[in-house]
Design an enzyme around this catalytic site. Sequence first.
Site, PDB file in Angstrom:
ATOM      1  N   HIS A  55       0.372   4.297  -2.724  1.00 53.69           N
ATOM      2  CA  HIS A  55       0.116   5.693  -2.338  1.00 53.69           C
ATOM      3  C   HIS A  55       1.251   6.614  -2.752  1.00 53.69           C
ATOM      4  O   HIS A  55       1.038   7.785  -3.039  1.00 53.69           O
ATOM      5  CB  HIS A  55      -0.164   5.791  -0.832  1.00 53.69           C
ATOM      6  CG  HIS A  55      -1.566   5.385  -0.481  1.00 53.69           C
ATOM      7  ND1 HIS A  55      -2.315   6.004   0.487  1.00 53.69           N
ATOM      8  CD2 HIS A  55      -2.369   4.426  -1.001  1.00 53.69           C
ATOM      9  CE1 HIS A  55      -3.511   5.435   0.553  1.00 53.69           C
ATOM     10  NE2 HIS A  55      -3.565   4.465  -0.335  1.00 53.69           N
ATOM     11  N   HIS A  62      -5.871  -6.043  -2.473  1.00 54.20           N
ATOM     12  CA  HIS A  62      -6.647  -6.208  -1.233  1.00 54.20           C
ATOM     13  C   HIS A  62      -6.808  -7.671  -0.848  1.00 54.20           C
ATOM     14  O   HIS A  62      -7.517  -7.973   0.097  1.00 54.20           O
ATOM     15  CB  HIS A  62      -8.009  -5.503  -1.354  1.00 54.20           C
ATOM     16  CG  HIS A  62      -7.909  -4.010  -1.373  1.00 54.20           C
ATOM     17  ND1 HIS A  62      -8.954  -3.180  -1.703  1.00 54.20           N
ATOM     18  CD2 HIS A  62      -6.867  -3.186  -1.090  1.00 54.20           C
ATOM     19  CE1 HIS A  62      -8.565  -1.907  -1.624  1.00 54.20           C
ATOM     20  NE2 HIS A  62      -7.303  -1.884  -1.267  1.00 54.20           N
ATOM     21  N   ARG A  81       0.820  -1.210   0.000  1.00 55.53           N
ATOM     22  CA  ARG A  81       0.000   0.000   0.000  1.00 55.53           C
ATOM     23  C   ARG A  81       0.860   1.269   0.000  1.00 55.53           C
ATOM     24  O   ARG A  81       0.508   2.270  -0.640  1.00 55.53           O
ATOM     25  CB  ARG A  81      -0.941  -0.014   1.219  1.00 55.53           C
ATOM     26  CG  ARG A  81      -1.927   1.137   1.227  1.00 55.53           C
ATOM     27  CD  ARG A  81      -3.086   0.859   2.159  1.00 55.53           C
ATOM     28  NE  ARG A  81      -4.081   1.921   2.080  1.00 55.53           N
ATOM     29  CZ  ARG A  81      -4.325   2.780   3.072  1.00 55.53           C
ATOM     30  NH1 ARG A  81      -3.651   2.710   4.206  1.00 55.53           N
ATOM     31  NH2 ARG A  81      -5.264   3.694   2.928  1.00 55.53           N
ATOM     32  N   ASN A 129      -3.827   8.776   4.137  1.00 58.67           N
ATOM     33  CA  ASN A 129      -2.524   8.186   4.446  1.00 58.67           C
ATOM     34  C   ASN A 129      -2.309   7.871   5.914  1.00 58.67           C
ATOM     35  O   ASN A 129      -1.270   7.317   6.281  1.00 58.67           O
ATOM     36  CB  ASN A 129      -1.401   9.114   3.957  1.00 58.67           C
ATOM     37  CG  ASN A 129      -1.197   9.011   2.460  1.00 58.67           C
ATOM     38  OD1 ASN A 129      -1.577   8.000   1.856  1.00 58.67           O
ATOM     39  ND2 ASN A 129      -0.619  10.032   1.861  1.00 58.67           N
TER      40      ASN A 129
HETATM   41  C1  HEM Z   1      -9.935   2.387  -5.819  1.00 58.92           C
HETATM   42  C2  HEM Z   1      -8.761   2.136  -5.323  1.00 58.92           C
HETATM   43  C3  HEM Z   1      -8.479   1.851  -3.873  1.00 58.92           C
HETATM   44  C4  HEM Z   1      -9.137   2.240  -2.744  1.00 58.92           C
HETATM   45  C5  HEM Z   1     -10.384   3.101  -2.651  1.00 58.92           C
HETATM   46  C6  HEM Z   1      -8.429   1.666  -1.617  1.00 58.92           C
HETATM   47  C7  HEM Z   1      -8.772   1.859  -0.303  1.00 58.92           C
HETATM   48  C8  HEM Z   1      -8.169   1.237   0.787  1.00 58.92           C
HETATM   49  C9  HEM Z   1      -8.548   1.420   2.168  1.00 58.92           C
HETATM   50  C10 HEM Z   1      -9.656   2.335   2.682  1.00 58.92           C
HETATM   51  C11 HEM Z   1      -7.749   0.624   2.915  1.00 58.92           C
HETATM   52  C12 HEM Z   1      -7.752   0.469   4.448  1.00 58.92           C
HETATM   53  C13 HEM Z   1      -6.718   1.399   5.033  1.00 58.92           C
HETATM   54  C14 HEM Z   1      -6.648   1.348   6.549  1.00 58.92           C
HETATM   55  O1  HEM Z   1      -7.677   1.269   7.229  1.00 58.92           O
HETATM   56  O2  HEM Z   1      -5.518   1.401   7.088  1.00 58.92           O
HETATM   57  C15 HEM Z   1      -6.857  -0.051   2.012  1.00 58.92           C
HETATM   58  C16 HEM Z   1      -5.893  -0.954   2.399  1.00 58.92           C
HETATM   59  C17 HEM Z   1      -5.019  -1.555   1.527  1.00 58.92           C
HETATM   60  N1  HEM Z   1      -4.868  -1.275   0.193  1.00 58.92           N
HETATM   61 FE1  HEM Z   1      -6.132  -0.223  -0.952  1.00 58.92          FE
HETATM   62  N2  HEM Z   1      -7.367   0.942  -2.069  1.00 58.92           N
HETATM   63  C18 HEM Z   1      -7.357   1.025  -3.437  1.00 58.92           C
HETATM   64  C19 HEM Z   1      -6.419   0.473  -4.296  1.00 58.92           C
HETATM   65  C20 HEM Z   1      -5.320  -0.241  -3.885  1.00 58.92           C
HETATM   66  C21 HEM Z   1      -4.234  -0.645  -4.752  1.00 58.92           C
HETATM   67  C22 HEM Z   1      -4.114  -0.300  -6.226  1.00 58.92           C
HETATM   68  C23 HEM Z   1      -3.347  -1.348  -3.976  1.00 58.92           C
HETATM   69  C24 HEM Z   1      -2.043  -1.994  -4.347  1.00 58.92           C
HETATM   70  C25 HEM Z   1      -1.682  -2.395  -5.536  1.00 58.92           C
HETATM   71  C26 HEM Z   1      -3.902  -1.386  -2.633  1.00 58.92           C
HETATM   72  C27 HEM Z   1      -3.346  -2.051  -1.575  1.00 58.92           C
HETATM   73  C28 HEM Z   1      -3.852  -2.054  -0.291  1.00 58.92           C
HETATM   74  C29 HEM Z   1      -3.340  -2.906   0.771  1.00 58.92           C
HETATM   75  C30 HEM Z   1      -2.254  -3.958   0.649  1.00 58.92           C
HETATM   76  C31 HEM Z   1      -4.073  -2.576   1.918  1.00 58.92           C
HETATM   77  C32 HEM Z   1      -3.895  -3.149   3.336  1.00 58.92           C
HETATM   78  C33 HEM Z   1      -2.960  -2.252   4.114  1.00 58.92           C
HETATM   79  C34 HEM Z   1      -2.640  -2.712   5.510  1.00 58.92           C
HETATM   80  O3  HEM Z   1      -3.009  -3.823   5.907  1.00 58.92           O
HETATM   81  O4  HEM Z   1      -1.984  -1.934   6.215  1.00 58.92           O
HETATM   82  N3  HEM Z   1      -5.078  -0.688  -2.604  1.00 58.92           N
HETATM   83  N4  HEM Z   1      -7.134   0.338   0.727  1.00 58.92           N
END
Ligand code: HEM
Length: 323
Positions: free
Chosen positions: A64, A186, A60, A89
């Site tokens: 970002h 995800h 992530r 972030n």
């Molecule tokens: C429409 C696009 C996206 C949206 C709206 C989105 C939104 C989110 C949100 C709200 C979270 C939770 C954050 C938290 O509570 O700490 C999250 C976690 C995450 N996102 Fe996305 N995301 C998107 C695209 C992506 C992309 C393109 C990737 C990587 C290629 C990605 C990888 C991750 C990962 C690995 C997590 C887990 C992070 C953790 O466990 O600390 N996301 N995302």
Amino acid sequence: MTLIVLVSVTILFMGLSAQGQGGLKADFYSSTCPRAEAIVRSTVETHFNRDPTIAAGMLRLHFHDCFVQGCDGSVLITGASAERNALPNLGLRGFEVIDDAKTQLEALCPDVVSCADILALAARDAVDLSDGPSWSVPTGRRDGRISSSSEAANLPSPADPIATQTQKFATKGLDDHDLVTLVGGHTIGQTDCLFFRYRLYNFTATGNADPTINQAFLAQLQALCPQNGDGSKRVALDKDSQTKFDVSFFKNVQDGNGVLESDQRLWGDSATCTIVQNYAGNIRGLLGLRFDFEFPKAMIKMSSIEVKTGTQGEIRKICSKFN
Ligand code: HEM
Ligand SMILES: *[C@@H]1O[C@H](CO)[C@@H](O)[C@H](O)[C@H]1NC(C)=O
């Protein structure tokens, strides 16, 4: 004639791929810091062995970074008005892994390896360690000199409709296929209740939950995130295997078991649902797309967004501070 066509097609392809990678190349550090990739790998591995969920943090962080000012390490800068302080972030994690790798790299080859490249390499290693695919990461990124929290406010939001998600990716040169593929990230990681709890209670002021949530799953989510409970409680984005990089995320989306609204909407839209279905395995053979093959390709594209190379930017000495 055939030869000429072949040659020009090849040249076109080479041109496209060089352009697609924005001047990056494989093994950029082979002579200047030959152990660079091995050091990033062993650092990620050490942290991963202590806490496998850190892999999601790495992936992530890179996403970002790339979506704001390009993949230039701007997300790592600290300061009140820096990207890191923007609302989307606040949950970012794994900064200590990048700092750890950077400290070792500065001791071995000072002023050579960019923080932006460390982020790209660490994301690849994190996916690989989570039993996902691996790929060769083109390197040579330079670190940026701008980090702005107001710009980071435009990152994709979990409440964005598909049209907005598509548009935000399109401005970065990524199409619908890349969107679905990359959101497949995800398959690992977690979210705060805060980012999806509004779906569970009085969704859009209807008095009911979001009707696209599977009923059995709704009860589980409500138990995990009570209406007036702690919004910072963590919930797996892929209910079946939050540390394994597999296709169960897509199966869940297909079954109404997506946690974020933006994830679940991929199933409700005709442009994206076919791709979800394909990755979930239901129509394998029809489009013939396999997540393990497509994810690395999409990552290489994402990792090349607006990169700085050559004499642009700088090679930071400390990833959280401009030189
Ligand atoms: C429409 C696009 C996206 C949206 C709206 C989105 C939104 C989110 C949100 C709200 C979270 C939770 C954050 C938290 O509570 O700490 C999250 C976690 C995450 N996102 Fe996305 N995301 C998107 C695209 C992506 C992309 C393109 C990737 C990587 C290629 C990605 C990888 C991750 C990962 C690995 C997590 C887990 C992070 C953790 O466990 O600390 N996301 N995302
Ligand atoms: C849902 O929200 C609306 C608008 O805020 C409110 O008028 C209504 O009373 C709420 N319904 C329930 C069941 O909480």
